[in-house]
Design a protein around this motif. Structure first.
Motif, short mmCIF file in Angstrom:
data_model
loop_
_atom_site.label_atom_id
_atom_site.label_comp_id
_atom_site.label_asym_id
_atom_site.label_seq_id
_atom_site.Cartn_x
_atom_site.Cartn_y
_atom_site.Cartn_z
N THR A 528 -36.75 -6.52 -13.75
CA THR A 528 -35.39 -5.21 -13.89
C THR A 528 -35.79 -4.31 -14.86
O THR A 528 -35.04 -4.28 -15.52
CB THR A 528 -33.77 -5.68 -14.16
N GLY A 529 -37.23 -4.52 -14.64
CA GLY A 529 -38.53 -3.67 -15.61
C GLY A 529 -37.85 -2.24 -15.23
O GLY A 529 -37.72 -1.64 -14.83
N PRO A 530 -38.88 -1.85 -16.41
CA PRO A 530 -38.95 0.42 -15.98
C PRO A 530 -39.41 0.34 -14.58
O PRO A 530 -39.14 1.67 -14.63
CB PRO A 530 -39.73 0.53 -17.27
N GLY A 531 -39.97 -0.46 -13.87
CA GLY A 531 -40.25 0.23 -12.82
C GLY A 531 -42.07 0.97 -13.04
O GLY A 531 -43.02 1.17 -14.31
N ILE A 532 -42.88 0.73 -11.53
CA ILE A 532 -44.32 1.43 -11.96
C ILE A 532 -44.13 2.60 -11.25
O ILE A 532 -43.48 3.04 -9.62
CB ILE A 532 -45.26 0.93 -10.68
N PRO A 533 -44.61 4.25 -11.64
CA PRO A 533 -44.31 4.84 -11.04
C PRO A 533 -45.55 5.05 -10.21
O PRO A 533 -46.81 4.07 -9.51
CB PRO A 533 -45.14 6.27 -12.16
N GLU A 534 -45.40 6.07 -8.74
CA GLU A 534 -45.93 5.46 -7.41
C GLU A 534 -47.31 5.97 -7.36
O GLU A 534 -48.53 5.79 -6.68
CB GLU A 534 -45.56 6.60 -6.80
N GLU A 535 -47.32 7.31 -8.48
CA GLU A 535 -49.33 6.98 -9.03
C GLU A 535 -49.53 6.66 -9.38
O GLU A 535 -51.36 6.26 -9.58
CB GLU A 535 -49.64 9.21 -9.49
N GLU A 536 -48.89 5.71 -10.33
CA GLU A 536 -50.15 4.45 -10.84
C GLU A 536 -49.98 2.99 -9.88
O GLU A 536 -50.47 1.97 -10.43
CB GLU A 536 -49.00 4.53 -11.91
N SER A 579 -41.55 -0.55 -6.20
CA SER A 579 -41.38 -0.79 -7.36
C SER A 579 -40.91 0.70 -7.14
O SER A 579 -40.88 1.43 -7.05
CB SER A 579 -42.49 0.06 -8.45
N ARG A 580 -39.90 0.96 -8.56
CA ARG A 580 -38.77 2.06 -8.61
C ARG A 580 -38.47 2.24 -10.10
O ARG A 580 -38.03 1.75 -10.58
CB ARG A 580 -37.74 2.57 -7.82
N VAL A 581 -39.25 3.06 -10.29
CA VAL A 581 -38.43 4.07 -11.73
C VAL A 581 -37.75 3.67 -12.59
O VAL A 581 -36.39 4.26 -12.04
CB VAL A 581 -39.58 4.97 -12.21
N GLY A 582 -37.63 2.96 -13.52
CA GLY A 582 -35.90 2.76 -13.71
C GLY A 582 -35.15 1.87 -13.78
O GLY A 582 -33.84 1.51 -13.76
#
Length: 738
Positions: A528-536, A579-582
């Motif tokens: 349940t972390g911050p997530g990884i942006p798609e561009e990263e 992954s989804r940010v947030g």
């Protein structure tokens, strides 16, 4: 007796009359007789019975007669209906505009209309029901109205027609006298019969012929206009090699006055006119063209070149035969193209030279890059290995210091120094892993691995950090057994679970295993972390890339996911990231299930939480260690454990030292420069003189193949950087054995 009087062949009315007559005679005889013995009564009784039988028979005959009348009436009605249907069918067939005939499954004519065969008056008398199909074809083939193709006899036509009759559906045209045409369409019925339709298509074919003639005239005009407007010169010859057509461009390209071209001009005359202007090369080409004309048709196309003089235009000539035996020769001015090709060839030669030079430069650059990459890998491996030596020494010195009574502040500093060394060890292991994976020297051993114990150990390792951060670390139990390399699979899952705990601030981490089809499972690590942006999401798998650069050097250099991706690719385990940010991140690792018969080895037990047992004292250790610092640290640790240490920097020096002292040690710690194979070779050299002594090989090599080779030589392996606790356990076992 009545059977003799009554004829069964009589009609029922006649039989009834006879029976009544017989009854009447019998009654009179009864009335006239005066026999007192009762014979008259018996005769009367028999007469009465006979009357009953006659009555019953009469009723039966009347019922049979009624049924017969009904059957006759129904049969008559059915016959009337059949006749009406036949007349209706005949009327319907007669209204068909085409000739119609129906043959039954035995190929016998059932019916036909008046238009069937109307174009052949001489076969009409034979078209009667019962005519066989073969006889019908015979009559048609011998008809005077049939126009047979040239060279074909009536028998040949009949054979070909019967051969077509074998097909279920066939349509063809038949030519009759007087330029008449009939289209025959033959189809099979569901019961195997045959329906034949004859359609007079004379008008259609004549119209098509007229239209085709107009089209050919139009095409001739178009061809003429086309020939006059194309850039090629064209000459058309008939089968006797006489000129039939040409265009003005041919006269221009061949440098022959247009007035010389005329219909019927012989090919040899035209060639003779050309030879005067062409050199030896042109004469050879014309000779080849003559040889081509002498070949029987069909001839393969011929291509040849002509040139007027040394600086004249260059012509590309192409000769091709026509279906009627004639041929066409076309001439194309390729002077500009040939000049362009020559210029291009010269440019290509220059370009090829430049490309060759550039290729050499690129090959040199590639070679330098490969050497640099190999040097980098060797440097990382060598540097990591060289760093293992002082790191091992530092850990041993810290372990020795930990045995001494220290104030709380000093012991806290000692613990922090140990933690720092653990971080350095983690970084060095990552550098070694990435070096092996990039160099292609990583050796894998695919074997059954039980996921449950492996995931449980990893969860226990990460549990303290999760508890410290207030996270819920949940592990769903599993009994799955997969096919993988145990060491690399542990490394992959350790990095994924460790990253999930390290980068999650609130919530928790879930580790579970799900089936993926019949032969595979998915290990899922969800946080349940911050997530990884798609561009990263692609960049995080690059070396030394840390998302947002949050982690400190003590938490890694950004090599964890690079190792995960390369190791998963090496093992053939597909890795998926979602992954989804947030919201959090999910890593899925797909693993193939091991065969049911391939039982995994039981997982190693977790290390005990209690401190290890005290090592044995008063033992003599033979220490072979080429690195002076590490040798000093090991000697300090062993002597602190109450042991005597015989130090040496090589196997040869150790053998000489033992021979000089005449002492047999209790165990051996063996190291050598380079990889573990050198230490193994040194131990194998000493073992004949020492016998079956307990031995540990100090090696950076942790692979299962090296451990198996060491075990075969009667030695264990203590991996670098050296773990003092592992060394203490080895010494404790020696004490328990003594």
């Amino acid at each position: 007796m009545t059977h003799g009087l009554i004829n069964p062949a009589d009609p029922p009315e006649r039989q009834r009359e006879k029976l009544l007559t017989i009854l009447d005679v019998l009654m009179r005889r009864v009335e006239q007789t005066t026999d007192a013995s009762g014979a008259a009564y018996a005769q009367f009784e028999r007469a009465a019975m006979l009357e009953d039988q006659v009555r019953d028979r009469t009723r039966d005959l009347e019922r049979a007669l009624d049924l017969l009348h009904q059957s006759n009436a129904q049969l008559a009605g059915a016959m009337r209906a059949a006749d009406a249907a036949r007349r209706t069918l005949a009327d319907a067939i007669e209204t068909v505009q085409e000739g119609f005939a129906l043959f039954d499954p035995s190929d016998v004519l059932v019916m036909c209309n008046s238009r069937f065969g109307m174009q052949m008056s001489d076969i009409r008398p034979h078209l009667r029901p019962g005519l066989s199909f073969q006889d019908y074809v015979g009559h048609v083939s011998r008809s005077r109205h049939l126009s047979l193709p040239r060279g074909q006899t009536p028998e040949d036509w009949a054979i070909a027609r019967l051969r077509r009759h074998r097909d279920r559906h066939v349509i063809f045209n038949v030519q009759l006298d007087g330029d008449r045409w009939v289209q025959v369409s033959e189809h099979r019925t569901r019961d195997g019969g045959t329906v034949i339709l004859q359609t007079d298509v004379t008008g259609i074919i004549r119209t098509e012929r007229l239209e085709r003639g107009k089209l050919l005239d139009d095409q001739a005009r178009i061809v003429r206009a086309t020939l006059d407007h194309i850039s090629q010169g064209v000459c058309i010859f008939d089968p006797e090699a006489r000129l039939l057509g040409w265009n003005d461009r041919a006269a221009q390209l061949l440098a022959i006055p247009l007035a010389r071209f005329r219909l019927g001009l012989g090919f040899d005359d035209l060639v003779a006119r050309l030879q005067a202007d062409l050199g030896p090369t042109g004469a050879a080409a014309l000779a080849a063209l003559r040889d081509w004309l002498r070949q029987p048709a069909p001839r393969a196309p011929l291509r040849f070149a002509l040139q007027h003089g040394a600086g004249g235009p260059m012509l590309d000539a192409f000769a091709q035969g026509m279906p009627d035996g004639g041929f066409v020769v076309s001439f194309t001015d390729v002077t500009a193209e040939r000049q362009a090709i020559a210029a291009l060839s010269r440019a290509n030669e220059t370009l090829e030279a430049r490309v060759a030079a550039r290729t050499l430069e690129l090959e040199d650059a590639l070679s330098r890059a490969e050497r640099a990459n190999a040097a980098r890998s060797r440097f990382v491996a060598a540097a990591s290995h060289d760093l293992l030596q002082p790191l091992s020494a530092a850990r041993l010195f810290l372990a020795s210091a930990g045995d001494e009574p220290l104030p709380p502040r000093a012991r806290d500093a000692l613990v922090k120094a140990g933690a720092a060394l653990d971080s350095v060890e983690t970084i060095l292991e990552a550098l070694l892993d990435i070096s092996r994976l990039e160099s292609g020297r990583a050796a894998v051993t695919m074997a059954p691995v039980a996921l449950g114990p492996l995931l449980a150990r990893l969860a226990d390792e990460c549990a303290p950090l999760a508890a410290e951060k207030g996270l819920r670390l949940r592990l769903r139990p599993t009994a799955a057994v997969v096919l993988s390399d145990a060491a690399y699979l542990r490394r992959i899952l350790q990095n994924l679970i460790g990253n999930a705990v390290r980068y999650t601030e609130t919530g928790g981490v879930l580790v579970g295993v799900r089936r993926s089809g019949a032969h595979a499972v998915r290990v899922e690590i969800v946080d349940t972390g911050p997530g990884i942006p798609e561009e990263e999401q692609e960049n995080i798998f690059r070396e030394f890339h840390r998302l947002n650069a949050r982690a400190s050097a003590s938490e890694g250099l950004g090599l964890g996911l690079a190792i995960v991706e390369r190791a998963a690719g090496l093992l053939g385990h597909p890795l998926h990231l979602d992954s989804r940010v947030g919201r959090g991140t999910r890593f899925c690792l797909r693993l193939g299930l091991a065969e049911a018969l391939a039982d995994p080895r039981p997982a190693a037990a977790l290390p005990p939480l209690a401190p290890p047992p005290a090592p044995a004292r008063d033992l003599v250790a033979l220490l072979v260690e080429p690195d002076a610092g590490l040798r000093a640290a090991l000697s300090h640790l062993l002597e602190g454990r109450g042991m005597a240490v015989l130090e040496s920097d090589s196997a040869e020096a150790a053998a000489a030292l033992l021979a000089e002292l005449g002492i047999l040690p209790d165990f051996v710690l063996m190291d050598a420069p380079g990889n573990g194979q050198a230490a193994l070779a040194g131990w194998q050299a000493l073992r004949p003189a020492l016998g079956a002594l307990p031995a540990l090989l100090l090696s950076p090599d942790r692979g299962p193949s090296f451990r198996a080779a060491a075990a075969a030589a009667g030695a264990g392996v203590l991996a670098k950087p050296l773990d003092p606790a592992a060394l203490d356990r080895f010494l404790a076992r020696l004490g328990a054995r003594a």
